[in-house]
Design an enzyme around this catalytic site. Structure first.
Site, PDB file in Angstrom:
ATOM      1  N   LYS A 114       7.615  15.241   8.469  1.00  0.00           N
ATOM      2  CA  LYS A 114       7.575  13.785   8.276  1.00  0.00           C
ATOM      3  C   LYS A 114       8.348  13.072   9.390  1.00  0.00           C
ATOM      4  O   LYS A 114       7.930  12.014   9.860  1.00  0.00           O
ATOM      5  CB  LYS A 114       8.144  13.388   6.907  1.00  0.00           C
ATOM      6  CG  LYS A 114       7.179  13.674   5.768  1.00  0.00           C
ATOM      7  CD  LYS A 114       7.536  12.913   4.511  1.00  0.00           C
ATOM      8  CE  LYS A 114       6.502  13.161   3.423  1.00  0.00           C
ATOM      9  NZ  LYS A 114       6.789  12.470   2.180  1.00  0.00           N
ATOM     10  N   LYS A 195      -2.918  20.002   4.341  1.00  0.00           N
ATOM     11  CA  LYS A 195      -2.790  19.634   2.924  1.00  0.00           C
ATOM     12  C   LYS A 195      -3.362  18.243   2.683  1.00  0.00           C
ATOM     13  O   LYS A 195      -3.132  17.336   3.482  1.00  0.00           O
ATOM     14  CB  LYS A 195      -1.291  19.652   2.572  1.00  0.00           C
ATOM     15  CG  LYS A 195      -0.957  19.206   1.169  1.00  0.00           C
ATOM     16  CD  LYS A 195       0.557  19.039   1.005  1.00  0.00           C
ATOM     17  CE  LYS A 195       1.009  17.604   1.203  1.00  0.00           C
ATOM     18  NZ  LYS A 195       1.252  16.819  -0.014  1.00  0.00           N
ATOM     19  N   LYS A 198      -1.385  11.678   0.716  1.00  0.00           N
ATOM     20  CA  LYS A 198      -1.570  10.229   0.587  1.00  0.00           C
ATOM     21  C   LYS A 198      -1.579   9.575   1.954  1.00  0.00           C
ATOM     22  O   LYS A 198      -2.178   8.533   2.146  1.00  0.00           O
ATOM     23  CB  LYS A 198      -0.428   9.613  -0.218  1.00  0.00           C
ATOM     24  CG  LYS A 198      -0.339  10.100  -1.639  1.00  0.00           C
ATOM     25  CD  LYS A 198       0.466   9.100  -2.454  1.00  0.00           C
ATOM     26  CE  LYS A 198       0.957   9.713  -3.743  1.00  0.00           C
ATOM     27  NZ  LYS A 198       2.259  10.392  -3.596  1.00  0.00           N
TER      28      LYS A 198
HETATM   29  P1  ATP Z   1       2.654  12.437   0.821  1.00  0.00           P
HETATM   30  O1  ATP Z   1       1.546  13.287   1.309  1.00  0.00           O
HETATM   31  O2  ATP Z   1       2.490  10.986   1.116  1.00  0.00           O
HETATM   32  O3  ATP Z   1       4.003  12.973   1.126  1.00  0.00           O
HETATM   33  P2  ATP Z   1       1.948  13.571  -1.613  1.00  0.00           P
HETATM   34  O4  ATP Z   1       0.498  13.345  -1.661  1.00  0.00           O
HETATM   35  O5  ATP Z   1       2.490  14.907  -1.231  1.00  0.00           O
HETATM   36  O6  ATP Z   1       2.586  12.463  -0.738  1.00  0.00           O
HETATM   37  P3  ATP Z   1       3.814  13.273  -3.858  1.00  0.00           P
HETATM   38  O7  ATP Z   1       3.980  12.086  -4.712  1.00  0.00           O
HETATM   39  O8  ATP Z   1       4.879  13.518  -2.870  1.00  0.00           O
HETATM   40  O9  ATP Z   1       2.437  13.177  -3.079  1.00  0.00           O
HETATM   41  O10 ATP Z   1       3.542  14.520  -4.774  1.00  0.00           O
HETATM   42  C1  ATP Z   1       3.345  14.509  -6.169  1.00  0.00           C
HETATM   43  C2  ATP Z   1       2.953  15.884  -6.644  1.00  0.00           C
HETATM   44  O11 ATP Z   1       1.668  16.230  -6.116  1.00  0.00           O
HETATM   45  C3  ATP Z   1       3.904  16.998  -6.176  1.00  0.00           C
HETATM   46  O12 ATP Z   1       4.095  17.919  -7.230  1.00  0.00           O
HETATM   47  C4  ATP Z   1       3.168  17.649  -5.045  1.00  0.00           C
HETATM   48  O13 ATP Z   1       3.536  19.013  -4.869  1.00  0.00           O
HETATM   49  C5  ATP Z   1       1.731  17.520  -5.520  1.00  0.00           C
HETATM   50  N1  ATP Z   1       0.796  17.548  -4.381  1.00  0.00           N
HETATM   51  C6  ATP Z   1       0.745  16.666  -3.360  1.00  0.00           C
HETATM   52  N2  ATP Z   1      -0.256  16.988  -2.523  1.00  0.00           N
HETATM   53  C7  ATP Z   1      -0.860  18.096  -3.034  1.00  0.00           C
HETATM   54  C8  ATP Z   1      -1.974  18.897  -2.631  1.00  0.00           C
HETATM   55  N3  ATP Z   1      -2.654  18.622  -1.537  1.00  0.00           N
HETATM   56  N4  ATP Z   1      -2.321  19.947  -3.406  1.00  0.00           N
HETATM   57  C9  ATP Z   1      -1.632  20.236  -4.532  1.00  0.00           C
HETATM   58  N5  ATP Z   1      -0.573  19.525  -4.969  1.00  0.00           N
HETATM   59  C10 ATP Z   1      -0.191  18.458  -4.238  1.00  0.00           C
END
Ligand code: ATP
Ligand code: LTN
Length: 339
Positions: A114, A195, A198
């Site tokens: 990040k 991955k 968001k």
């Molecule tokens: P960002 O990508 O903006 O950092 P994020 O999409 O990872 O955000 P978070 O709110 O940080 O979202 O994560 C919420 C939950 O979703 C966490 O338990 C995280 O491990 C899970 N998660 C996020 N992205 C994935 C993914 N691609 N596959 C499976 N689980 C995910």
């Protein structure tokens, strides 16, 4: 409570929630609700570790609450609350910061990736995992259900808890990460080696939980596959796109892996994309509809979050007082209501 394992997990209100969040985290929160004592936290303090527009953040916080409720988080079974409504989180974070070696934070892979994307990096981004440790440790959580990307942060939480207990005597429960085998790492549809996130590209990358069917068709119709024809689960890097689509199909349809592979025997990638699109649209439809209703009643949502915050405070406040006592603070007298 009642001998049931205590669960705590969090989600950032930092953008459009996607099926990676759903399959990696929210779906397992919903499925585990009956057997556990659950706390789910919308982590707005975490969201501001990178720049956020204030009006957007307010909107996304309510949207995140509405999506969680629409997906099946039941306020009668689980405590749903906003992190900044419970000030014990920020207080515990500060105390834990003072106990956490800088080197532990500098080696976090999520911080490194990040930070590489930011022009200026806030110290909040570095401290992010300590705040997450505070979230978990304040509630004596036994289990932390998350996606695979959070494994290292939960390990750090354990290290912080063990270190504190060693210095000040037994105080924190040492929690464990609960990571499903399937769905723990949903990949980007435009790039199956990254991955789903968001913060990915606006279109083509992620399927939003409350996306309209046409948008879901657009995203899945363009999903990157490969030049082969085999439709089988595989860990080979060149099959990452097809494997990702199969994983999404498996989790959304509730079928077993052999059933899924049999289903696609002798069929082409076009059929696979169509079938995934249909199952995703149909599984998300009730969530999208319920979400639209909930967003019409923001006052009801706010009331529900206020109840959640009161339930959360009932645990977090005595715990943070205990924490202050352990490190040697003079506790305020009971007549001082400002703390
Ligand atoms: P960002 O990508 O903006 O950092 P994020 O999409 O990872 O955000 P978070 O709110 O940080 O979202 O994560 C919420 C939950 O979703 C966490 O338990 C995280 O491990 C899970 N998660 C996020 N992205 C994935 C993914 N691609 N596959 C499976 N689980 C995910
Ligand atoms: N860092 C987590 C969100 C989060 C969290 C938590 C998850 C904040 N506090 C406590 C589990 C437990 C993420 O998913 N990016």
């Amino acid at each position: 409570m009642n001998g049931r394992p205590r669960v705590l997990s969090g989600i950032q209100p930092s953008g459009r929630l996607h099926i990676g969040n759903y399959l990696g985290a929210i779906q397992q929160w919903v499925l585990g609700q009956d057997a556990k004592d659950n706390f789910f936290c919308i982590v707005d303090l975490h969201a501001i570790t990178v720049p956020q527009d204030p009006d957007q953040l307010r909107l996304q916080t309510r949207q995140t609450a509405a999506i969680l409720l629409a997906a099946g988080i039941d306020p009668k079974k689980s405590t749903l609350f906003v992190q900044s409504h419970v000030r014990a989180h920020a207080e515990a974070c500060w105390i834990l910061n003072c106990l956490t070696p800088l080197g532990w934070l500098e080696r976090m892979t999520q911080y490194k990736s990040k930070a590489a994307n930011q022009e200026t990096v806030s110290t909040g981004l570095l401290n992010y995992p300590v705040l997450m440790a505070a979230d978990i440790l304040l509630y004596d959580a036994d289990e932390v259900p998350v996606g695979d990307d959070q494994r290292q942060h939960v390990e750090l939480t354990r290290d912080i808890a063990v270190r504190f207990n060693h210095i000040y005597g037994d105080f924190f429960v040492v929690p464990k990460a609960v990571i499903r085998e399937e769905g723990a790492r949903v990949m980007g549809l435009d790039d199956p080696n990254a991955k789903m996130s968001k913060s990915g590209p606006a279109r083509g990358h992620a399927v939003g939980i409350v996306d309209e069917p046409d948008e879901i068709r657009y995203t899945l119709g363009r999903a990157v596959t490969d030049s082969g024809r085999e439709i089988q689960f595989s860990s080979a890097p060149e099959k990452a796109g097809v494997n990702n689509l199969l994983q999404i199909y498996l989790l959304m349809s509730g079928k077993s892996a052999p059933e899924v592979e049999r289903n696609f025997e002798g069929r082409g990638y076009g059929d696979l994309k169509k079938a995934v699109t249909e199952v995703v649209i149909e599984s998300l439809r009730p969530i999208r509809e319920r979400y639209a209703q909930l967003m019409q009643e923001p006052d009801d949502l706010d009331r529900l979050l206020a109840t959640g915050a009161a339930q959360a405070r009932a645990l977090a406040e005595p715990k943070v007082l205990g924490l202050k006592e352990r490190v040697g603070f003079v506790l305020p007298t009971t007549s001082d209501t400002s703390t």
